[in-house]
Design a protein around this motif. Sequence first.
Motif, short mmCIF file in Angstrom:
data_model
loop_
_atom_site.label_atom_id
_atom_site.label_comp_id
_atom_site.label_asym_id
_atom_site.label_seq_id
_atom_site.Cartn_x
_atom_site.Cartn_y
_atom_site.Cartn_z
N PRO A 76 -31.24 -22.31 -26.56
CA PRO A 76 -30.92 -21.63 -28.40
C PRO A 76 -29.41 -22.30 -28.69
O PRO A 76 -29.10 -22.34 -29.42
CB PRO A 76 -30.76 -20.48 -27.42
N ILE A 77 -28.33 -22.73 -27.39
CA ILE A 77 -27.59 -23.33 -27.19
C ILE A 77 -27.44 -24.62 -28.41
O ILE A 77 -26.40 -25.04 -29.56
CB ILE A 77 -26.77 -23.46 -25.98
N TRP A 78 -28.32 -25.25 -27.98
CA TRP A 78 -28.49 -26.63 -28.35
C TRP A 78 -29.63 -26.07 -30.13
O TRP A 78 -29.12 -27.02 -31.08
CB TRP A 78 -29.56 -27.85 -28.22
N MET A 79 -29.36 -25.58 -29.89
CA MET A 79 -31.04 -24.77 -32.16
C MET A 79 -29.54 -24.54 -32.65
O MET A 79 -29.60 -24.71 -33.76
CB MET A 79 -31.70 -24.51 -30.94
N ALA A 80 -28.83 -23.70 -32.05
CA ALA A 80 -27.43 -23.51 -32.43
C ALA A 80 -26.85 -24.49 -33.22
O ALA A 80 -26.18 -24.28 -34.78
CB ALA A 80 -26.75 -21.64 -31.79
N CYS A 81 -25.93 -24.93 -31.80
CA CYS A 81 -24.89 -26.52 -32.98
C CYS A 81 -25.73 -27.30 -33.47
O CYS A 81 -25.16 -28.13 -34.74
CB CYS A 81 -25.25 -27.72 -31.32
N THR A 115 -17.87 -35.01 -15.60
CA THR A 115 -18.53 -36.12 -14.97
C THR A 115 -19.85 -36.11 -15.94
O THR A 115 -20.81 -36.97 -15.40
CB THR A 115 -19.43 -35.73 -13.32
N LEU A 116 -19.63 -35.86 -17.09
CA LEU A 116 -20.83 -36.10 -17.90
C LEU A 116 -20.48 -37.62 -18.85
O LEU A 116 -22.02 -37.93 -19.13
CB LEU A 116 -20.52 -35.10 -19.33
N VAL A 117 -19.42 -38.13 -18.63
CA VAL A 117 -19.72 -39.67 -18.40
C VAL A 117 -19.90 -40.55 -17.73
O VAL A 117 -20.17 -41.66 -18.00
CB VAL A 117 -18.39 -39.78 -19.74
N ASP A 118 -20.35 -40.03 -15.91
CA ASP A 118 -19.87 -40.31 -15.29
C ASP A 118 -21.76 -42.44 -15.27
O ASP A 118 -21.27 -43.00 -14.59
CB ASP A 118 -20.11 -40.16 -14.07
N GLY A 119 -22.18 -41.70 -16.38
CA GLY A 119 -23.07 -42.78 -16.29
C GLY A 119 -23.00 -43.93 -17.46
O GLY A 119 -23.31 -45.40 -16.46
N ASN A 137 -23.66 -33.35 -29.54
CA ASN A 137 -24.11 -34.30 -28.25
C ASN A 137 -23.76 -33.99 -26.80
O ASN A 137 -25.04 -34.45 -26.11
CB ASN A 137 -22.76 -35.61 -28.70
N VAL A 138 -23.19 -33.07 -26.60
CA VAL A 138 -22.72 -32.53 -25.11
C VAL A 138 -24.21 -31.66 -24.77
O VAL A 138 -24.78 -31.82 -23.73
CB VAL A 138 -21.93 -31.69 -25.09
#
Length: 343
Positions: free
Chosen positions: A57-62, A105-109, A281-282
């Motif tokens: 739901p968060i992704w859909m709302a964004c 750690t979101l950009v650790d990739g 994107n997050v």
Amino acid sequence: MSKADFESSVPLTAMPRASDVDMDLTHGERIEVKIAEARPPANQPKKITIPAIIIIPIWMACSITVILYNKYVFSNLNFPFPTFLTTWHLAFSAVATRVLQRTTTLVDGARDIEMSRERWIRSILPIGALFSGSLILSNYAYLSLSVSFIQMLKAFNPVAILLISFAFKIQEPNSRLLAIVVMISTGCALAAYGEVHFEMFGFLCQCAAIAFEASRLVMIQLLLHGLKMDPIVSLHYYAPVCAVINAVIIPFTEGLEPFYALHRVGLLVLVTNAGMAFALNVAAVFLISVGSGLILTLAGVAKDILLISGSVIAFGSKITALQVFGYSISLGGLIMFKTTGGK
């Protein structure tokens, strides 16, 4: 929406877990060896996971908010400068990803990717140029077309990807894929024919945006094959490239007018608008780590339907019965394409 729908996205995978191992030694004795899982360093922050029932739901709302917000800025606030707004979004994202890289750690990739100068020139730069063109053209379409009509046209994306793949012999056509092409194409044609306020310039911009986006996705498969880049890592590399490309384009498309018109939107709108685009994107990073292909596809379909409904409510967009019928056919082909993995 399937995992492949996130430009340059690869599902986040967990590290292999050590399991109990049974070993037969020379004398027939049986020894059970237990291998404990490696513990992360005490100072390393743990990966954050969000349950699917919350993140979907968060992704859909964004996603819905970003599109409706952009349309509001272009139309209601009388700020018809898509190139400038897109440049601002990308510059904001370029800074934000680097802040996240230092604090989370979101950009650790990004640490696992060897980004040489040659790879940057041969891969990131051309893909970034296509990404930039796709963003600018799709936003220009919003100046003259309704959100609902554009969303219906976006259903043609898989067809564009397949046609480019066929042309470059990346994928061989078969009866299933041809049926999908016919279904989606027929649905989009009916939706376009049934549009009450059809505008050729906006239509051509959206068609060009679809071509750019499809080319970008195909190039990602060719040039970045094997690299694990989720939406945030992709944005980390592409946002600076696209921001510079767009900034170079602004003088030739919009000149200094956007700067003279900034008072119409104000700092609060600019920051929240770019922040919402980045939040999308997050949310996508967490989404692809918890959902199966079928769940993501159904979530994407539900999001599209809600977005069209929101456009009708917020901006008074008119949709006809023929468009609903055509879009239903397109959605059927879209679900077939994504649930079969496009094969």
